[in-house]
Design a protein around this motif. Structure first.
Motif, PDB file in Angstrom:
ATOM      1  N   ALA A   1      28.055  19.986  -9.308  1.00 36.38           N
ATOM      2  CA  ALA A   1      26.914  20.785  -9.755  1.00 36.38           C
ATOM      3  C   ALA A   1      25.670  20.156  -9.150  1.00 36.38           C
ATOM      4  O   ALA A   1      25.425  18.962  -9.323  1.00 36.38           O
ATOM      5  N   GLY A   2      24.906  20.934  -8.412  1.00 36.92           N
ATOM      6  CA  GLY A   2      23.700  20.422  -7.784  1.00 36.92           C
ATOM      7  C   GLY A   2      23.996  19.642  -6.522  1.00 36.92           C
ATOM      8  O   GLY A   2      25.152  19.499  -6.110  1.00 36.92           O
ATOM      9  N   TYR A   3      22.928  19.143  -5.914  1.00 39.95           N
ATOM     10  CA  TYR A   3      23.070  18.381  -4.676  1.00 39.95           C
ATOM     11  C   TYR A   3      21.878  17.446  -4.502  1.00 39.95           C
ATOM     12  O   TYR A   3      20.879  17.543  -5.221  1.00 39.95           O
ATOM     13  N   ALA A   4      21.992  16.564  -3.539  1.00 40.71           N
ATOM     14  CA  ALA A   4      20.896  15.678  -3.146  1.00 40.71           C
ATOM     15  C   ALA A   4      20.291  16.268  -1.880  1.00 40.71           C
ATOM     16  O   ALA A   4      21.021  16.586  -0.942  1.00 40.71           O
ATOM     17  N   GLY A   5      18.995  16.440  -1.881  1.00 43.77           N
ATOM     18  CA  GLY A   5      18.337  17.039  -0.721  1.00 43.77           C
ATOM     19  C   GLY A   5      17.117  16.244  -0.305  1.00 43.77           C
ATOM     20  O   GLY A   5      16.453  15.618  -1.138  1.00 43.77           O
ATOM     21  N   TRP A   6      16.834  16.274   0.996  1.00 42.94           N
ATOM     22  CA  TRP A   6      15.694  15.572   1.557  1.00 42.94           C
ATOM     23  C   TRP A   6      14.962  16.503   2.511  1.00 42.94           C
ATOM     24  O   TRP A   6      15.583  17.262   3.252  1.00 42.94           O
ATOM     25  N   ALA A   7      13.655  16.426   2.518  1.00 45.27           N
ATOM     26  CA  ALA A   7      12.819  17.171   3.456  1.00 45.27           C
ATOM     27  C   ALA A   7      13.004  16.595   4.861  1.00 45.27           C
ATOM     28  O   ALA A   7      13.560  15.494   5.017  1.00 45.27           O
ATOM     29  N   PRO A   8      12.516  17.293   5.893  1.00 46.17           N
ATOM     30  CA  PRO A   8      12.636  16.745   7.244  1.00 46.17           C
ATOM     31  C   PRO A   8      12.078  15.319   7.323  1.00 46.17           C
ATOM     32  O   PRO A   8      11.009  15.030   6.774  1.00 46.17           O
ATOM     33  N   ASP A   9      12.826  14.443   7.948  1.00 43.06           N
ATOM     34  CA  ASP A   9      12.477  13.031   8.177  1.00 43.06           C
ATOM     35  C   ASP A   9      12.440  12.163   6.915  1.00 43.06           C
ATOM     36  O   ASP A   9      12.283  10.952   7.014  1.00 43.06           O
ATOM     37  N   GLN A  10      12.562  12.754   5.726  1.00 37.75           N
ATOM     38  CA  GLN A  10      12.479  11.967   4.489  1.00 37.75           C
ATOM     39  C   GLN A  10      13.622  10.960   4.384  1.00 37.75           C
ATOM     40  O   GLN A  10      13.390   9.789   4.053  1.00 37.75           O
ATOM     41  N   LEU A  11      14.841  11.366   4.657  1.00 40.90           N
ATOM     42  CA  LEU A  11      15.975  10.456   4.543  1.00 40.90           C
ATOM     43  C   LEU A  11      15.867   9.336   5.588  1.00 40.90           C
ATOM     44  O   LEU A  11      16.117   8.175   5.270  1.00 40.90           O
ATOM     45  N   ASP A  12      15.464   9.673   6.806  1.00 37.40           N
ATOM     46  CA  ASP A  12      15.286   8.645   7.842  1.00 37.40           C
ATOM     47  C   ASP A  12      14.287   7.589   7.357  1.00 37.40           C
ATOM     48  O   ASP A  12      14.515   6.388   7.546  1.00 37.40           O
ATOM     49  N   GLU A  13      13.218   8.027   6.722  1.00 36.62           N
ATOM     50  CA  GLU A  13      12.202   7.101   6.208  1.00 36.62           C
ATOM     51  C   GLU A  13      12.778   6.234   5.093  1.00 36.62           C
ATOM     52  O   GLU A  13      12.535   5.026   5.044  1.00 36.62           O
ATOM     53  N   GLU A  14      13.546   6.815   4.191  1.00 37.34           N
ATOM     54  CA  GLU A  14      14.156   6.046   3.100  1.00 37.34           C
ATOM     55  C   GLU A  14      15.125   4.995   3.644  1.00 37.34           C
ATOM     56  O   GLU A  14      15.196   3.879   3.128  1.00 37.34           O
ATOM     57  N   VAL A  15      15.871   5.348   4.683  1.00 39.50           N
ATOM     58  CA  VAL A  15      16.796   4.383   5.303  1.00 39.50           C
ATOM     59  C   VAL A  15      16.006   3.260   5.966  1.00 39.50           C
ATOM     60  O   VAL A  15      16.337   2.083   5.821  1.00 39.50           O
ATOM     61  N   THR A  16      14.929   3.616   6.669  1.00 36.43           N
ATOM     62  CA  THR A  16      14.082   2.612   7.320  1.00 36.43           C
ATOM     63  C   THR A  16      13.477   1.651   6.303  1.00 36.43           C
ATOM     64  O   THR A  16      13.318   0.467   6.575  1.00 36.43           O
ATOM     65  N   GLN A  17      13.162   2.156   5.115  1.00 38.27           N
ATOM     66  CA  GLN A  17      12.566   1.330   4.059  1.00 38.27           C
ATOM     67  C   GLN A  17      13.627   0.644   3.197  1.00 38.27           C
ATOM     68  O   GLN A  17      13.337   0.173   2.106  1.00 38.27           O
ATOM     69  N   ASP A  18      14.858   0.590   3.691  1.00 35.99           N
ATOM     70  CA  ASP A  18      15.966  -0.102   3.027  1.00 35.99           C
ATOM     71  C   ASP A  18      16.310   0.470   1.663  1.00 35.99           C
ATOM     72  O   ASP A  18      16.674  -0.263   0.743  1.00 35.99           O
ATOM     73  N   GLY A  19      16.247   1.777   1.525  1.00 34.08           N
ATOM     74  CA  GLY A  19      16.667   2.417   0.283  1.00 34.08           C
ATOM     75  C   GLY A  19      18.167   2.694   0.266  1.00 34.08           C
ATOM     76  O   GLY A  19      18.764   2.828  -0.795  1.00 34.08           O
ATOM     77  N   TRP A  20      18.761   2.774   1.454  1.00 32.95           N
ATOM     78  CA  TRP A  20      20.176   3.122   1.578  1.00 32.95           C
ATOM     79  C   TRP A  20      20.851   2.235   2.614  1.00 32.95           C
ATOM     80  O   TRP A  20      20.264   1.909   3.634  1.00 32.95           O
ATOM     81  N   VAL A  21      22.115   1.914   2.361  1.00 28.55           N
ATOM     82  CA  VAL A  21      22.979   1.305   3.363  1.00 28.55           C
ATOM     83  C   VAL A  21      23.800   2.461   3.931  1.00 28.55           C
ATOM     84  O   VAL A  21      24.368   3.258   3.177  1.00 28.55           O
ATOM     85  N   VAL A  22      23.857   2.557   5.233  1.00 26.91           N
ATOM     86  CA  VAL A  22      24.533   3.674   5.905  1.00 26.91           C
ATOM     87  C   VAL A  22      25.846   3.185   6.493  1.00 26.91           C
ATOM     88  O   VAL A  22      25.876   2.189   7.208  1.00 26.91           O
ATOM     89  N   ARG A  23      26.934   3.880   6.170  1.00 30.19           N
ATOM     90  CA  ARG A  23      28.262   3.530   6.671  1.00 30.19           C
ATOM     91  C   ARG A  23      29.023   4.816   7.023  1.00 30.19           C
ATOM     92  O   ARG A  23      28.742   5.879   6.471  1.00 30.19           O
ATOM     93  N   PRO A  24      30.020   4.702   7.893  1.00 26.49           N
ATOM     94  CA  PRO A  24      30.854   5.877   8.184  1.00 26.49           C
ATOM     95  C   PRO A  24      31.631   6.299   6.941  1.00 26.49           C
ATOM     96  O   PRO A  24      32.034   5.459   6.132  1.00 26.49           O
ATOM     97  N   GLY A  25      31.829   7.584   6.811  1.00 27.26           N
ATOM     98  CA  GLY A  25      32.588   8.100   5.676  1.00 27.26           C
ATOM     99  C   GLY A  25      34.077   8.054   5.920  1.00 27.26           C
ATOM    100  O   GLY A  25      34.541   7.812   7.038  1.00 27.26           O
ATOM    101  N   HIS A  26      34.818   8.285   4.867  1.00 28.75           N
ATOM    102  CA  HIS A  26      36.275   8.314   4.931  1.00 28.75           C
ATOM    103  C   HIS A  26      36.760   9.234   3.798  1.00 28.75           C
ATOM    104  O   HIS A  26      36.180   9.206   2.710  1.00 28.75           O
ATOM    105  N   PRO A  27      37.800  10.022   4.031  1.00 26.76           N
ATOM    106  CA  PRO A  27      38.289  10.907   2.964  1.00 26.76           C
ATOM    107  C   PRO A  27      38.614  10.178   1.663  1.00 26.76           C
ATOM    108  O   PRO A  27      38.432  10.742   0.572  1.00 26.76           O
ATOM    109  N   ARG A  28      39.038   8.936   1.739  1.00 21.74           N
ATOM    110  CA  ARG A  28      39.359   8.182   0.528  1.00 21.74           C
ATOM    111  C   ARG A  28      38.159   8.114  -0.416  1.00 21.74           C
ATOM    112  O   ARG A  28      38.313   8.165  -1.630  1.00 21.74           O
ATOM    113  N   PHE A  29      36.936   8.017   0.140  1.00 24.16           N
ATOM    114  CA  PHE A  29      35.743   7.937  -0.695  1.00 24.16           C
ATOM    115  C   PHE A  29      35.527   9.229  -1.487  1.00 24.16           C
ATOM    116  O   PHE A  29      34.942   9.212  -2.558  1.00 24.16           O
TER     117      PHE A  29
END
Length: 186
Positions: free
Chosen positions: A125-153
């Motif tokens: 139910a619902g989703y997480a959404g980001w405006a253009p460039d917003q997620l890139d900025e959050e990653v740059t500011q160390d809000g998220w660790v980025v890793r490849p996905g896997h079906p197990r997750f």
């Protein structure tokens, strides 16, 4: 020295940094389903709502899967992930073994006729959404660790998925994974 932004694309997993305080995303793991110049869309994988499909839909489905909160945006929308590929008309590929959505009525008909195993679908139910460039900025500011996905997750995940992935990052993350959510309660 310029900061390099990890490649954000469908199938990427976003792991909330241990210090992230936003209650919408604290200790979450998100599967990024869409990332473009128009913005980004993802689904939180480790936040069960405590409800099932029968609690929110007024139609027989042939299954009563657990419902997860996909994010804080448009909680009145239903999204689903599955491994069934184009067997569900309109499904979009994310990475090998993970498809997003498709025609919901088609999926229901195939579940009811036993052509699809309902245990293979995850509903949100619902989703997480980001405006253009917003997620890139959050990653740059160390809000998220980025890793490849896997079906197990997606298909084997539970509420401990964040902790499991943070421990796997090693180093100081291993210690932070066991830090209490609210240290004042110790």
């Amino acid at each position: 020295m310029a900061t390099t932004i990890p490649l954000l694309k469908p199938g990427t997993i976003l792991i909330a940094e241990p210090a992230l305080r936003d209650s919408n995303f604290r200790r979450t793991v998100i599967l990024l389903c869409e990332h473009s110049t128009d913005g980004s869309f993802g689904l939180i994988l480790n936040r069960p709502t405590g409800h099932h499909l029968s609690d929110v839909l007024n139609m027989p489905l042939g299954c009563d899967a657990e419902l997860y909160q996909g994010g804080p945006v448009q909680l009145d929308t239903l999204h689903f992930l599955h491994p069934y590929g184009r067997a569900i008309h309109g499904a979009l590929p994310i990475i090998d073994g993970i498809w997003w959505g498709g025609d919901f009525d088609d999926a229901v008909a195939q579940i009811q006729s036993a052509r699809l195993d309902p245990n293979g679908l995850r509903f949100f139910a619902g989703y997480a959404g980001w405006a253009p460039d917003q997620l890139d900025e959050e990653v740059t500011q160390d809000g998220w660790v980025v890793r490849p996905g896997h079906p197990r997750f997606v298909y084997d995940s539970d509420t401990q998925l964040w902790r499991e992935l943070v421990v796997a990052l090693g180093g100081e993350y291993r210690l932070l994974a066991n830090f209490p959510d609210d240290p004042s309660l110790n």
